[in-house]
Design a protein around this motif. Structure first.
Motif, PDB file in Angstrom:
ATOM      1  N   GLU A   1      -8.807   3.565   1.352  1.00 34.53           N
ATOM      2  CA  GLU A   1      -7.613   4.382   1.569  1.00 34.53           C
ATOM      3  C   GLU A   1      -6.381   3.484   1.736  1.00 34.53           C
ATOM      4  O   GLU A   1      -5.347   3.702   1.120  1.00 34.53           O
ATOM      5  CB  GLU A   1      -7.794   5.275   2.798  1.00 34.53           C
ATOM      6  N   GLU A   2      -6.523   2.455   2.549  1.00 38.43           N
ATOM      7  CA  GLU A   2      -5.413   1.521   2.754  1.00 38.43           C
ATOM      8  C   GLU A   2      -5.083   0.778   1.460  1.00 38.43           C
ATOM      9  O   GLU A   2      -3.923   0.566   1.131  1.00 38.43           O
ATOM     10  CB  GLU A   2      -5.760   0.526   3.870  1.00 38.43           C
TER      11      GLU A   2
ATOM     12  N   ALA B   1      -5.422   1.901  -1.522  1.00 30.78           N
ATOM     13  CA  ALA B   1      -4.707   2.833  -2.396  1.00 30.78           C
ATOM     14  C   ALA B   1      -3.253   2.990  -1.934  1.00 30.78           C
ATOM     15  O   ALA B   1      -2.336   3.030  -2.759  1.00 30.78           O
ATOM     16  CB  ALA B   1      -5.416   4.183  -2.424  1.00 30.78           C
ATOM     17  N   ILE B   2      -3.051   3.034  -0.635  1.00 34.35           N
ATOM     18  CA  ILE B   2      -1.699   3.188  -0.105  1.00 34.35           C
ATOM     19  C   ILE B   2      -0.847   1.974  -0.431  1.00 34.35           C
ATOM     20  O   ILE B   2       0.312   2.102  -0.820  1.00 34.35           O
ATOM     21  CB  ILE B   2      -1.729   3.442   1.426  1.00 34.35           C
ATOM     22  N   ASP B   3      -1.435   0.770  -0.302  1.00 35.38           N
ATOM     23  CA  ASP B   3      -0.628  -0.427  -0.558  1.00 35.38           C
ATOM     24  C   ASP B   3      -0.570  -0.810  -2.042  1.00 35.38           C
ATOM     25  O   ASP B   3       0.060  -1.787  -2.416  1.00 35.38           O
ATOM     26  CB  ASP B   3      -1.071  -1.610   0.301  1.00 35.38           C
ATOM     27  N   GLY B   4      -1.225  -0.021  -2.887  1.00 38.04           N
ATOM     28  CA  GLY B   4      -1.121  -0.229  -4.325  1.00 38.04           C
ATOM     29  C   GLY B   4      -2.113  -1.224  -4.908  1.00 38.04           C
ATOM     30  O   GLY B   4      -2.031  -1.557  -6.084  1.00 38.04           O
TER      31      GLY B   4
ATOM     32  N   SER C   1      -5.654   2.078  -7.582  1.00 39.23           N
ATOM     33  CA  SER C   1      -5.134   3.434  -7.772  1.00 39.23           C
ATOM     34  C   SER C   1      -6.229   4.459  -7.458  1.00 39.23           C
ATOM     35  O   SER C   1      -7.425   4.132  -7.461  1.00 39.23           O
ATOM     36  CB  SER C   1      -4.644   3.631  -9.204  1.00 39.23           C
TER      37      SER C   1
END
Length: 83
Positions: free
Chosen positions: A26-27, A29-32, A35
């Motif tokens: 999850e983290e 994905a949040i920080d890019g 994806s």
């Protein structure tokens, strides 16, 4: 097309394998770093795994080595996300 039950099982395996490697998907994905599509693709690749039972037992074994098994279809993705 995999069933919902199969997708849930393998989504859990992907998440648990990542967690075993100290990767927070999850983290990431949040920080890019990854994806949502890449995570979805990882789950679909996992559904083609010939050894999900071995993978489950590996994840349940607290003394097991902290690495993906050789047969893991997501080995490259997960290793690219290592902290």
């Amino acid at each position: 097309m995999p069933t919902q039950e199969t997708l849930r099982l393998h989504a859990g395996l992907v998440d648990d394998m990542a967690r075993m490697l100290d990767i927070d998907l999850e983290e990431a994905a949040i920080d890019g770093s990854v994806s949502v599509d890449q995570i979805s693709d990882a789950v679909l690749r996992c559904t083609d795994c010939p050894n999900p039972d071995h993978c489950k037992s590996l994840l349940n074994d607290s003394g097991a080595a902290r690495r993906t098994p050789e047969y893991c279809r997501n080995q490259e993705l997960l290793h690219n996300l290592l902290p």
